[in-house]
Design a protein around this motif. Sequence first.
Motif, mmCIF file in Angstrom:
data_model
loop_
_atom_site.group_PDB
_atom_site.id
_atom_site.type_symbol
_atom_site.label_atom_id
_atom_site.label_comp_id
_atom_site.label_asym_id
_atom_site.label_seq_id
_atom_site.Cartn_x
_atom_site.Cartn_y
_atom_site.Cartn_z
ATOM 1 N N GLY A 230 7.041 -19.403 17.188
ATOM 2 C CA GLY A 230 6.036 -19.977 18.253
ATOM 3 C C GLY A 230 4.991 -19.297 18.614
ATOM 4 N N VAL A 231 4.226 -18.289 17.985
ATOM 5 C CA VAL A 231 3.084 -17.670 18.337
ATOM 6 C C VAL A 231 2.182 -18.629 18.496
ATOM 7 N N GLU A 232 1.332 -18.803 19.321
ATOM 8 C CA GLU A 232 0.144 -19.850 19.298
ATOM 9 C C GLU A 232 -0.904 -19.732 18.145
ATOM 10 N N PRO A 233 -1.169 -20.827 17.959
ATOM 11 C CA PRO A 233 -2.115 -20.868 16.766
ATOM 12 C C PRO A 233 -3.381 -19.950 17.049
ATOM 13 N N GLN A 234 -3.733 -19.852 18.118
ATOM 14 C CA GLN A 234 -4.970 -19.048 18.298
ATOM 15 C C GLN A 234 -4.757 -17.254 18.367
ATOM 16 N N GLU A 235 -3.626 -17.238 18.440
ATOM 17 C CA GLU A 235 -3.155 -15.909 18.353
ATOM 18 C C GLU A 235 -2.763 -15.453 16.797
ATOM 19 N N VAL A 236 -2.457 -16.343 16.193
ATOM 20 C CA VAL A 236 -2.277 -16.245 14.823
ATOM 21 C C VAL A 236 -3.378 -16.102 14.078
ATOM 22 N N GLN A 237 -4.643 -16.911 14.399
ATOM 23 C CA GLN A 237 -5.911 -16.959 13.945
ATOM 24 C C GLN A 237 -6.616 -15.469 14.165
ATOM 25 N N LYS A 238 -6.300 -14.969 15.353
ATOM 26 C CA LYS A 238 -6.609 -13.630 15.781
ATOM 27 C C LYS A 238 -6.020 -12.529 14.906
ATOM 28 N N ILE A 247 -9.032 -23.055 9.813
ATOM 29 C CA ILE A 247 -8.602 -22.465 8.475
ATOM 30 C C ILE A 247 -7.118 -22.063 8.565
ATOM 31 N N THR A 248 -6.711 -21.729 10.032
ATOM 32 C CA THR A 248 -5.358 -21.138 10.241
ATOM 33 C C THR A 248 -4.658 -22.363 10.146
ATOM 34 N N LEU A 249 -5.006 -23.498 10.677
ATOM 35 C CA LEU A 249 -3.865 -24.544 10.739
ATOM 36 C C LEU A 249 -3.967 -25.470 9.574
ATOM 37 N N GLU A 250 -5.092 -25.324 8.831
ATOM 38 C CA GLU A 250 -4.901 -26.059 7.401
ATOM 39 C C GLU A 250 -3.799 -25.211 6.373
ATOM 40 N N TYR A 252 -1.289 -23.082 7.451
ATOM 41 C CA TYR A 252 0.044 -22.733 8.020
ATOM 42 C C TYR A 252 0.781 -23.655 9.035
ATOM 43 N N VAL A 253 -0.112 -24.886 9.133
ATOM 44 C CA VAL A 253 0.375 -25.867 10.098
ATOM 45 C C VAL A 253 1.967 -26.351 9.838
ATOM 46 N N HIS A 254 2.337 -26.115 8.717
ATOM 47 C CA HIS A 254 3.712 -26.688 8.346
ATOM 48 C C HIS A 254 4.760 -25.837 8.852
ATOM 49 N N TRP A 255 4.358 -24.756 9.229
ATOM 50 C CA TRP A 255 5.452 -23.840 9.787
ATOM 51 C C TRP A 255 5.345 -23.654 11.345
ATOM 52 N N MET A 256 4.583 -24.709 11.921
ATOM 53 C CA MET A 256 4.961 -24.663 13.428
ATOM 54 C C MET A 256 5.889 -25.451 13.620
ATOM 55 N N PRO A 257 6.704 -24.816 14.711
ATOM 56 C CA PRO A 257 8.037 -25.333 15.128
ATOM 57 C C PRO A 257 7.833 -26.889 15.532
ATOM 58 N N LYS A 258 8.707 -27.699 15.273
ATOM 59 C CA LYS A 258 8.449 -29.082 15.771
ATOM 60 C C LYS A 258 9.125 -29.199 17.078
ATOM 61 N N LYS A 259 8.260 -29.567 18.161
ATOM 62 C CA LYS A 259 8.673 -29.506 19.562
ATOM 63 C C LYS A 259 9.086 -31.016 19.852
ATOM 64 N N ASP A 260 10.505 -31.123 20.263
ATOM 65 C CA ASP A 260 11.105 -32.497 20.522
ATOM 66 C C ASP A 260 10.354 -33.204 21.484
ATOM 67 N N ARG A 261 9.878 -34.361 21.602
ATOM 68 C CA ARG A 261 9.396 -35.015 22.869
ATOM 69 C C ARG A 261 10.171 -36.170 23.256
ATOM 70 N N SER A 262 10.979 -35.953 24.447
ATOM 71 C CA SER A 262 11.645 -37.147 24.857
ATOM 72 C C SER A 262 11.236 -38.382 24.925
ATOM 73 N N ARG A 263 11.949 -39.306 24.183
ATOM 74 C CA ARG A 263 11.615 -40.711 24.069
ATOM 75 C C ARG A 263 11.546 -41.568 25.291
ATOM 76 N N GLY A 264 10.300 -41.974 25.655
ATOM 77 C CA GLY A 264 10.075 -42.761 26.621
ATOM 78 C C GLY A 264 9.602 -41.963 27.749
ATOM 79 N N LEU A 265 9.245 -40.695 27.374
ATOM 80 C CA LEU A 265 8.814 -39.692 28.645
ATOM 81 C C LEU A 265 7.730 -40.276 29.462
#
Length: 287
Positions: A230-238, A247-250, A252-265
């Motif tokens: 859960g470290v912010e991508p900007q911090e990982v880049q740094k 470059i960082t996202l391309e 390592y994006v697959h390792w970003m935690p999947k955040k649940d979004r409530s349906r109908g939010l």
Amino acid sequence: MLAWLGRLLDNGTPKSSVSLYFGLFKTIMNAAVIDKVIPDNPCNGVKLAQILRGLSRVPKWVPTDDQVLKLVDVVPRRFRAAIWLGAKEGLRLGEVLGMEDGPRCANYDRGELHVIQQLRHSPQHYGGFYLSTPKSGSTGTVDLDAVVAEELAAHLTEVGPVEFELPDITTGERLTRPAVVLFTSSRGKLLTDTYWSELWAGWREAAGWPKEGTFHSLRHFFATTLMSNGVEPQEVQKALRHANLRITLETYVHWMPKKDRSRGLVGGLLRSADSTRRESRAHQDPS
């Protein structure tokens, strides 16, 4: 569409073939739109070149916590701190081999690691070994992990650095200066890529790592551990000293935690806001 492209690449389909298949499929879908079989072409908006470029950055193999510790167990004391610099600081091999004793590279009091140089070897340039800036000029100051600081201190006590006169071009101009290098061979010599590769092959096999496991895999371990926790991508880049966030996202994006979004939010929020607005209007209506 993306799932189909992902399956092709996962199955080892060459990128040239993927491009060909995608082009043919897009042509077929265009014909289907013209014939009114489907309303839209699903290939539109898919930027294949960017996808292929991004997937090319994705690590082929990343070690687990246990696999990193197994490697640490088999690496001699002389190089153990080097492993931690890769796994806990994300340094590249050249940057590790270019580490010097003293505040130029590590400030223990302030808990800082200064990544400002790498050791390079080329008989055609500067007579062999020399110090240059890191890859793509990715210099920077990062946090010095407490465990790494302990390992470096133990290394200095039990192994010790060796001083060399080395050409230094980190400032853009060549100068020759004393460099107190941390990591050397058992004979106190600087390490070439070939010699390191021979050492690494033995350690990798002893630790049960696959052939894809390189020193750079430790940098991938560092980055994916940060990202998946859960470290912010900007911090990982740094921390990685990447030139930009893309470059960082391309990579390592697959390792970003999947955040649940409530349906109908969103709909629920709008409905609530509309209800509040109606009540307000009702109170304001004199009738």
